[in-house]
Design an enzyme around this catalytic site. Structure first.
Site, PDB file in Angstrom:
ATOM      1  N   CYS A  43       0.705  -1.290  -0.155  1.00 46.94           N
ATOM      2  CA  CYS A  43      -0.103   0.021  -0.028  1.00 46.94           C
ATOM      3  C   CYS A  43       0.806   1.330   0.099  1.00 46.94           C
ATOM      4  O   CYS A  43       0.782   2.235  -0.859  1.00 46.94           O
ATOM      5  CB  CYS A  43      -1.054   0.086   1.328  1.00 46.94           C
ATOM      6  N   CYS A  48      -1.543   1.640  -2.944  1.00 50.95           N
ATOM      7  CA  CYS A  48      -2.594   2.563  -2.792  1.00 50.95           C
ATOM      8  C   CYS A  48      -1.987   4.095  -2.862  1.00 50.95           C
ATOM      9  O   CYS A  48      -2.575   4.990  -3.385  1.00 50.95           O
ATOM     10  CB  CYS A  48      -3.144   2.373  -1.532  1.00 50.95           C
ATOM     11  N   LYS A  51       0.053   5.275  -5.925  1.00 49.56           N
ATOM     12  CA  LYS A  51      -0.819   5.564  -7.120  1.00 49.56           C
ATOM     13  C   LYS A  51      -1.891   6.745  -6.931  1.00 49.56           C
ATOM     14  O   LYS A  51      -2.081   7.258  -7.913  1.00 49.56           O
ATOM     15  CB  LYS A  51      -1.905   4.151  -6.906  1.00 49.56           C
ATOM     16  N   TYR A 179      -8.751  -3.293 -10.927  1.00 48.57           N
ATOM     17  CA  TYR A 179      -8.454  -2.160 -10.297  1.00 48.57           C
ATOM     18  C   TYR A 179      -7.067  -1.258 -10.873  1.00 48.57           C
ATOM     19  O   TYR A 179      -7.313  -0.383 -11.543  1.00 48.57           O
ATOM     20  CB  TYR A 179      -8.040  -2.241  -8.729  1.00 48.57           C
ATOM     21  N   GLU A 183      -6.846   2.004 -13.194  1.00 49.13           N
ATOM     22  CA  GLU A 183      -6.296   3.116 -12.568  1.00 49.13           C
ATOM     23  C   GLU A 183      -5.280   3.648 -13.571  1.00 49.13           C
ATOM     24  O   GLU A 183      -5.145   4.955 -13.737  1.00 49.13           O
ATOM     25  CB  GLU A 183      -5.989   2.625 -11.363  1.00 49.13           C
ATOM     26  N   HIS A 437     -27.966  20.232  -0.824  1.00 46.24           N
ATOM     27  CA  HIS A 437     -28.188  20.936  -2.150  1.00 46.24           C
ATOM     28  C   HIS A 437     -27.169  22.116  -2.304  1.00 46.24           C
ATOM     29  O   HIS A 437     -27.069  22.821  -1.418  1.00 46.24           O
ATOM     30  CB  HIS A 437     -29.549  21.336  -2.409  1.00 46.24           C
ATOM     31  N   GLU A 442     -26.652  14.250  -3.082  1.00 46.51           N
ATOM     32  CA  GLU A 442     -28.238  14.259  -2.907  1.00 46.51           C
ATOM     33  C   GLU A 442     -28.998  13.363  -3.891  1.00 46.51           C
ATOM     34  O   GLU A 442     -30.143  12.855  -3.406  1.00 46.51           O
ATOM     35  CB  GLU A 442     -28.565  15.738  -3.151  1.00 46.51           C
TER      36      GLU A 442
END
Length: 454
Positions: A43, A48, A51, A179, A183, A437, A442
């Site tokens: 990671c 992670c 990246k 993934y 990516e 909003h 939403e």
């Protein structure tokens, strides 16, 4: 306990191993940890974190373009310097590794910068020649990139090497559909490289919701990423120019400056001495563990990607914590792998938690609530990018079984939506929640009409 050098010896200094070592040491246990490369694991060092930094870097190209629609003028075309990005990324990784080391030292963990293997049920041998005994051994060695056995594979790079390329390739062939492949397709494309993504199946992101897969791949194609489905390299040859000629399995040929295999990772158990010590491995090479991360040898446990469970950093950390609770705190805890939210940092971004529509329909009747729309941030910029919001709802239980988002900020949104889904929120709970909003999120609480059955 005094009969052993350590109460716990951890092999592997990634997120799961480091967390387990630290937390066990805080209980008063004598803990040793060996890492042969750099602390932080996949990671932090080659996954992670670097990246995501590169995703941020690549997204600025569109941000410069979009700014003009909001009244900004960029006097000259922005330029990008690969070496500056890699140097900044490396500096941040070094900083994070220092934190990992400092945290281990602070809690009294004895760290060894060496490869370790299992010598027996209660013994660990380091590459330095040292041998230590331990009441409990924890395997946390993570995964390793899978590379196919084809002619010329030595010319390709994996997800280990792609973070340290000396220069930015002009043309990139990415092989894979998960993934990392998707990516990095966005990363290289956003930084200005010409990207082709080759996948042996018919659509990327296998295992995800079908609407999410089709929507994301269509948006990626809009950005200029070329997809080649039903094909993967059969041979790679280096040309005198320094480029590579790639023969695909379907007989077609292409020329590229980088061949990057992102075809998954396999459990990193090779040469660890596990089988010799009696530890059973799965057919795929993962450590076979029970609900409490215990292997078939009672004194040996395993957490993280080296097991055949969910290969996600937060999951490895939770498994490490559950291991400490079970073994050192006397409170057996089985790590929870149900309803784990996750993000894929494609461009556009994905956030998802729970069941896909396809998996949910196999279990019970469902209602589908789905909306695609142009986000406000793209109205003035004129960018042709659409978001996707989707809820999979049990028709009788009314529970939200799955939540799937594609678009800007999807990863941030799914973390909070994941809390609601984990708590068992119903569609009516979503409906009762007042919308914020104007936001894209939403839409999750304003969709009222289910999609008509076809």
């Amino acid at each position: 306990m005094a009969d052993y050098d350590f109460d716990l010896f951890v092999i592997g200094g990634g997120s799961g191993g480091v967390r387990a070592a630290r937390m066990a040491a805080l209980t008063g246990a004598r803990v040793g940890l060996a890492e042969e490369f750099r602390y932080g694991g996949t990671c932090v060092i080659r996954g992670c974190v670097p990246k995501k930094l590169m995703v941020y870097a690549s997204a600025f190209s569109e941000a410069f373009e979009d700014a003009e629609g909001f009244g900004w003028s960029v006097p000259q075309k922005p330029t990008f310097d690969w070496t500056s990005l890699i140097a900044a990324k490396d500096a941040e990784i070094t900083r994070l590794e220092g934190i990992y080391r400092a945290n281990l030292d602070r809690t009294g963990v004895h760290s060894f910068s060496a490869r370790a293997t299992v010598a027996s049920a209660h013994e660990v041998r380091l590459a330095t020649g040292e041998t230590f005994s331990a009441r409990t051994i924890l395997i946390a060695t993570g995964g390793w990139p899978f590379m196919p056995d084809i002619p010329g594979i030595e010319h390709a790079v994996s997800s280990n090497e792609v973070f340290n390329l000396p220069a930015q390739p002009r043309r990139v062939l990415i092989v894979g559909g998960g993934y990392v492949a998707c990516e990095f397709a966005g990363i290289f494309n956003g930084l200005g490289s010409e990207v082709t993504l080759a996948y042996r199946r018919d659509l990327v992101l296998r295992g995800f919701d079908m609407d999410l897969r089709t929507h994301t791949s269509a948006e990626m194609a809009k950005k200029g990423i070329a997809f080649r489905y039903g094909a993967e390299p059969a041979r790679i040859e280096r040309l005198e120019s320094g480029a590579f000629a790639v023969e695909m399995g379907d007989g077609r040929h292409l020329e590229t400056d980088l061949v990057f295999f992102a075809t998954g990772r396999v459990p990193n158990t090779k040469g660890l001495g596990l089988e010799e010590a009696g530890v059973a491995l799965t057919p795929g090479g993962a450590v076979q563990v029970d609900a409490y991360s215990q292997s078939t040898v009672p004194s040996i446990y395993a957490v993280g990607d080296v097991t055949d469970r969910l290969a996600l950093t937060p999951v490895a950390i939770r498994e490490g914590m559950a291991f400490v609770d079970t073994v050192f705190r006397g409170t057996p805890v089985s790590p929870d792998h149900d309803l784990v939210p996750t993000a894929v940092f494609t461009q556009p971004e994905i956030g998802t938690v729970g069941l896909s529509e396809e998996d949910a329909r196999a279990l019970e009747p469902v209602e589908i609530y789905r909306s695609t729309f142009r986000a406000m941030m793209h109205t003035l910029s004129g960018r042709d990018e659409r978001m996707l919001m989707k809820l999979v709802v049990g028709k009788e239980s009314r529970r939200v079984l799955g939540c799937h988002i594609v678009g800007h900020g999807a990863g941030e949104m799914i973390q909070l939506a994941g809390v609601a889904v984990k708590m068992g929120a119903t569609k009516e709970d979503f409906d009762r929640t007042c919308a914020v909003h104007p936001t894209a999120a939403e839409e999750l609480v304003t969709m009222r009409e289910p999609v008509a059955e076809t």
